[in-house]
Write an enzyme that holds these catalytic residues in place. Structure first.
Site, short mmCIF file in Angstrom:
data_model
loop_
_atom_site.label_atom_id
_atom_site.label_comp_id
_atom_site.label_asym_id
_atom_site.label_seq_id
_atom_site.Cartn_x
_atom_site.Cartn_y
_atom_site.Cartn_z
N SER A 1 40.66 4.88 -44.94
CA SER A 1 41.41 5.30 -46.24
C SER A 1 42.46 6.26 -45.99
O SER A 1 42.60 6.74 -44.82
CB SER A 1 40.27 5.94 -47.30
OG SER A 1 39.96 7.04 -46.72
N SER B 1 47.00 20.11 -40.44
CA SER B 1 47.10 20.37 -41.61
C SER B 1 47.93 21.48 -42.27
O SER B 1 47.83 22.60 -41.34
CB SER B 1 45.50 20.67 -42.42
OG SER B 1 45.99 21.19 -43.91
N TYR C 1 37.89 24.39 -43.10
CA TYR C 1 38.57 23.25 -42.69
C TYR C 1 39.95 23.81 -42.13
O TYR C 1 40.24 23.16 -41.20
CB TYR C 1 38.85 22.62 -44.14
CG TYR C 1 39.86 21.17 -43.94
CD1 TYR C 1 39.52 20.05 -43.46
CD2 TYR C 1 41.46 21.40 -44.14
CE1 TYR C 1 40.39 19.05 -43.47
CE2 TYR C 1 42.10 20.39 -44.09
CZ TYR C 1 41.62 19.31 -43.70
OH TYR C 1 42.38 17.73 -43.49
N LYS D 1 41.36 22.95 -38.27
CA LYS D 1 42.80 22.51 -37.94
C LYS D 1 43.67 23.40 -37.05
O LYS D 1 44.46 22.81 -36.28
CB LYS D 1 43.60 22.19 -39.45
CG LYS D 1 42.90 20.95 -40.19
CD LYS D 1 42.69 19.87 -39.30
CE LYS D 1 42.17 18.53 -40.25
NZ LYS D 1 42.01 17.57 -39.40
N THR E 1 45.64 11.42 -51.08
CA THR E 1 44.63 10.66 -50.39
C THR E 1 43.51 11.04 -51.19
O THR E 1 43.26 11.77 -51.68
CB THR E 1 44.59 11.20 -48.78
OG1 THR E 1 44.02 12.42 -48.98
CG2 THR E 1 45.95 11.03 -48.14
#
Length: 311
Positions: A47, A171, A197, A201, A232
């Site tokens: 995805s 990101s 997160y 990254k 997304t």
């Protein structure tokens, strides 16, 4: 001058208008390439950005292996991508980055086949701190440790290619973070999934730079990039407020994946051996001076991830 001012706002750079403005300077012919004979592995390709990347590379003739943890979603992606691209060489491989055993099992099953491009795209952003069966915080293991182990175990396969590349999808959120090893491992009193997160990254960009410096990886190009703000399923699910506030301004998955596709497909002389990229331009991974890590933390990061991955 106007471009510089708009880019400085971040909003008008990372959003869809930023991509379309930057794309006016792209050389369209750079992606007029035939990738037949190239074998490309993409994690999390069922995805979002990974799927858009897989679609673009398969459409150019590459053999694309989509590495997914969920068989049902992976089979749907495999079938759909084959139909959309007319390329039967799209194959599902089951692998879960949150399991070191799963990563090792995938590599063992892959055998000695060369790998031309390895794209680390998969990532998670959980709300709560979760410890995996390997004893690691889930975000850290899925986003950083698992990919590091996968790269390590596939080094011989990469070196067997005449033009091997490893690409890490980072990101823009990492720009807010200075690497902190306790934060990276989730060793905090109040766990914040967004911070965790962003820390992974940031770590991945540093690790890509370190990989490029090693003697044993000569001949393998290591690049990282950030896709801007893309619409997304992962963003909608993990950052619902952000997604709602920027509704209509987010990049499409195809736009967000553009630089990854470009790094995988463009002539190697165009991109060199290592770099951090945004919208097909080499950029600094630091927008704020206080986010630059200490040298000791860079060294400590490599030791930490090596120990976690190879335990």
């Amino acid at each position: 001058m106007l471009d510089l001012l708009l880019d400085a706002t971040i909003l008008f750079s990372f959003d869809a208008t930023g991509f379309r403005r930057h794309a006016e300077g792209f050389e369209a012919s750079e992606l007029d390439v035939d990738l037949t004979g190239r074998t490309i592995l993409i994690t999390g390709a069922n995805s979002g950005l990974g799927r858009a990347t897989a679609r673009a590379l398969a459409a150019r003739g590459a053999e694309v292996q989509i590495l997914c943890r969920n068989e049902e979603r992976g089979r749907e992606a495999e079938e759909t991508l084959r139909g959309e691209t007319g390329n039967p060489a799209v194959h599902l491989r089951l692998m879960d980055l949150a399991s070191l055993e799963s990563v090792r099992g995938f590599v063992a099953a892959w055998g000695e086949r060369p790998v031309d491009v390895l794209i680390h795209n998969a990532g998670v952003l959980p709300d709560e701190k979760t410890i995996t069966d390997d004893g690691l915080e889930l975000t850290f293991q899925t986003n950083t440790v698992g990919p590091h182990l996968l790269t390590t175990l596939l080094l011989d396969n990469l070196r067997a290619s005449a033009d091997a590349r490893v690409i890490d999808v980072s990101s823009g959120g990492m720009y807010t973070q200075r690497l902190g090893l306790p934060k990276l491992q989730g060793e905090v009193d109040d766990f914040d999934g967004v911070v965790a997160y962003a820390q992974t990254k940031r770590a991945n960009v540093i690790l890509a730079e370190r990989w490029a410096e090693l003697d044993e990886t000569r001949g393998v190009a290591f690049h990282s990039m950030h896709p801007g703000w893309a619409d997304t399923p992962g963003v909608e699910r993990s950052l619902p407020t952000f997604h709602r506030l920027l509704e209509g301004r987010l990049r499409t998955p195809k736009e967000g994946a553009d630089t990854t596709v470009w790094l995988a497909a463009v002539d190697r002389e165009r991109i060199g051996e290592a770099g951090f990229w945004f919208d097909r331009h080499r950029v600094s991974p630091y927008k704020l001076p206080f986010t630059k890590e200490r040298r000791g933390d860079r060294e400590g990061l490599w030791e930490l991830v090596e120990a976690a991955a190879l335990a």
